[in-house]
Write an enzyme that holds these catalytic residues in place. Structure first.
Site, PDB file in Angstrom:
ATOM      1  N   GLY A  45       0.851  -1.188   0.000  1.00 55.28           N
ATOM      2  CA  GLY A  45       0.000   0.000   0.000  1.00 55.28           C
ATOM      3  C   GLY A  45       0.880   1.229   0.000  1.00 55.28           C
ATOM      4  O   GLY A  45       2.003   1.188   0.518  1.00 55.28           O
ATOM      5  N   GLN A  50       3.089   9.858   0.886  1.00 52.02           N
ATOM      6  CA  GLN A  50       4.364   9.135   1.047  1.00 52.02           C
ATOM      7  C   GLN A  50       5.312   9.392  -0.122  1.00 52.02           C
ATOM      8  O   GLN A  50       6.493   9.049  -0.038  1.00 52.02           O
ATOM      9  CB  GLN A  50       4.119   7.629   1.190  1.00 52.02           C
ATOM     10  CG  GLN A  50       3.441   7.250   2.501  1.00 52.02           C
ATOM     11  CD  GLN A  50       3.330   5.752   2.633  1.00 52.02           C
ATOM     12  OE1 GLN A  50       2.392   5.163   2.136  1.00 52.02           O
ATOM     13  NE2 GLN A  50       4.307   5.129   3.270  1.00 52.02           N
ATOM     14  N   CYS A  96       5.942  -0.040   7.409  1.00 55.83           N
ATOM     15  CA  CYS A  96       5.568   1.122   6.607  1.00 55.83           C
ATOM     16  C   CYS A  96       6.782   1.557   5.793  1.00 55.83           C
ATOM     17  O   CYS A  96       7.880   1.665   6.343  1.00 55.83           O
ATOM     18  CB  CYS A  96       5.119   2.248   7.537  1.00 55.83           C
ATOM     19  SG  CYS A  96       4.659   3.765   6.680  1.00 55.83           S
ATOM     20  N   LEU A  97       6.585   1.829   4.505  1.00 52.78           N
ATOM     21  CA  LEU A  97       7.718   2.250   3.667  1.00 52.78           C
ATOM     22  C   LEU A  97       8.304   3.576   4.148  1.00 52.78           C
ATOM     23  O   LEU A  97       9.465   3.865   3.890  1.00 52.78           O
ATOM     24  CB  LEU A  97       7.284   2.371   2.196  1.00 52.78           C
ATOM     25  CG  LEU A  97       6.819   1.061   1.535  1.00 52.78           C
ATOM     26  CD1 LEU A  97       6.409   1.318   0.088  1.00 52.78           C
ATOM     27  CD2 LEU A  97       7.890  -0.013   1.609  1.00 52.78           C
ATOM     28  N   HIS A 138      -4.503   1.489   7.439  1.00 56.26           N
ATOM     29  CA  HIS A 138      -3.152   2.053   7.522  1.00 56.26           C
ATOM     30  C   HIS A 138      -2.991   3.206   6.529  1.00 56.26           C
ATOM     31  O   HIS A 138      -2.475   4.281   6.882  1.00 56.26           O
ATOM     32  CB  HIS A 138      -2.146   0.925   7.249  1.00 56.26           C
ATOM     33  CG  HIS A 138      -0.709   1.329   7.254  1.00 56.26           C
ATOM     34  ND1 HIS A 138       0.209   0.830   8.163  1.00 56.26           N
ATOM     35  CD2 HIS A 138       0.008   2.183   6.450  1.00 56.26           C
ATOM     36  CE1 HIS A 138       1.395   1.368   7.924  1.00 56.26           C
ATOM     37  NE2 HIS A 138       1.308   2.170   6.887  1.00 56.26           N
ATOM     38  N   GLU A 139      -3.452   2.994   5.283  1.00 56.64           N
ATOM     39  CA  GLU A 139      -3.274   4.025   4.247  1.00 56.64           C
ATOM     40  C   GLU A 139      -4.169   5.237   4.486  1.00 56.64           C
ATOM     41  O   GLU A 139      -3.752   6.381   4.272  1.00 56.64           O
ATOM     42  CB  GLU A 139      -3.532   3.441   2.851  1.00 56.64           C
ATOM     43  CG  GLU A 139      -2.621   2.278   2.457  1.00 56.64           C
ATOM     44  CD  GLU A 139      -1.148   2.549   2.666  1.00 56.64           C
ATOM     45  OE1 GLU A 139      -0.712   3.703   2.527  1.00 56.64           O
ATOM     46  OE2 GLU A 139      -0.413   1.596   3.005  1.00 56.64           O
ATOM     47  N   HIS A 142      -2.632   7.438   6.879  1.00 53.75           N
ATOM     48  CA  HIS A 142      -1.619   8.304   6.257  1.00 53.75           C
ATOM     49  C   HIS A 142      -2.270   9.568   5.678  1.00 53.75           C
ATOM     50  O   HIS A 142      -1.758  10.679   5.842  1.00 53.75           O
ATOM     51  CB  HIS A 142      -0.916   7.583   5.106  1.00 53.75           C
ATOM     52  CG  HIS A 142       0.274   6.768   5.511  1.00 53.75           C
ATOM     53  ND1 HIS A 142       1.329   7.281   6.240  1.00 53.75           N
ATOM     54  CD2 HIS A 142       0.600   5.473   5.260  1.00 53.75           C
ATOM     55  CE1 HIS A 142       2.235   6.323   6.422  1.00 53.75           C
ATOM     56  NE2 HIS A 142       1.815   5.220   5.846  1.00 53.75           N
TER      57      HIS A 142
HETATM   58 ZN    ZN Z   1       2.653   3.377   5.830  1.00 49.35          ZN
END
Ligand code: ZN
Length: 179
Positions: A45, A50, A96-97, A138-139, A142
């Site tokens: 995701g 991000q 998480c990236l 999660h997204e 963000h």
């Molecule tokens: Zn993340």
């Protein structure tokens, strides 16, 4: 185009993103680049902030990890909103990236109902469970400026502080480009 991934503690990841009102060429190419960036980093995701764009837009593909028919991947969600959460919750280890090297157990509702637009601005309502519900939460967090570590129990959150400091100082190694 593969884009650099913005990491903790960049301001764009702290801000609530803006709604998308029309699908321009820029949005189309952003969606393509977000998928390319996510796959390159082995993510499942990625939210637009991000990659430094403060727009309410996220891409998800959990098909590598969950091939159930309900996983409906890949998926683009524009202006997504969670309409309801299940009372039932479950634990799952998240990464998480934007937070390289940090992984931890997060408790979240196990099912959600979401509303979002697709790339034709058509509205969808979806009820999901399992990994897809987890990644959507999660997204969407963000897009509202929230990191997963803010959902940790107080003790786990305290234990995560030293890793967060390392990320903020750029003392982490990744196989994808970060800023
Ligand atoms: Zn993340």
């Amino acid at each position: 185009m593969i884009l650099p991934v913005f990491t903790y503690n960049h301001p764009v990841l702290r801000q609530k993103t803006e709604r998308v009102s029309e699908i321009t060429e820029d949005i189309v190419s952003l969606v393509e680049s977000m998928f390319a960036t996510m796959y390159n980093a082995n993510g499942i995701g990625l939210a637009a902030n991000q990659v430094g764009k403060g727009l309410a837009l996220t891409v998800i593909d959990v098909s590598e990890m969950d091939d159930s028919p309900s996983s409906a991947s890949p998926i683009v969600m524009i202006n997504p909103v969670i309409e309801s959460f299940s009372d039932e919750e479950e634990e799952f280890e998240e990464g998480c990236l934007s937070l390289p090297e940090l992984r931890d157990i997060v408790v979240r509702p196990s099912a959600v109902q979401v509303r979002f637009l697709d790339t034709q601005l058509k509205e969808h309502h979806m009820e999901t469970t399992g990994l897809l519900a987890r990644v959507m939460q999660h997204e969407i967090d963000h897009l509202n400026g929230i990191y997963f570590f803010e959902r940790l129990t107080p003790i786990r959150r305290t234990l995560a502080q030293s890793k967060l400091k390392r990320i903020a100082k750029g003392l982490v190694e990744t196989e994808y480009e970060i800023v």
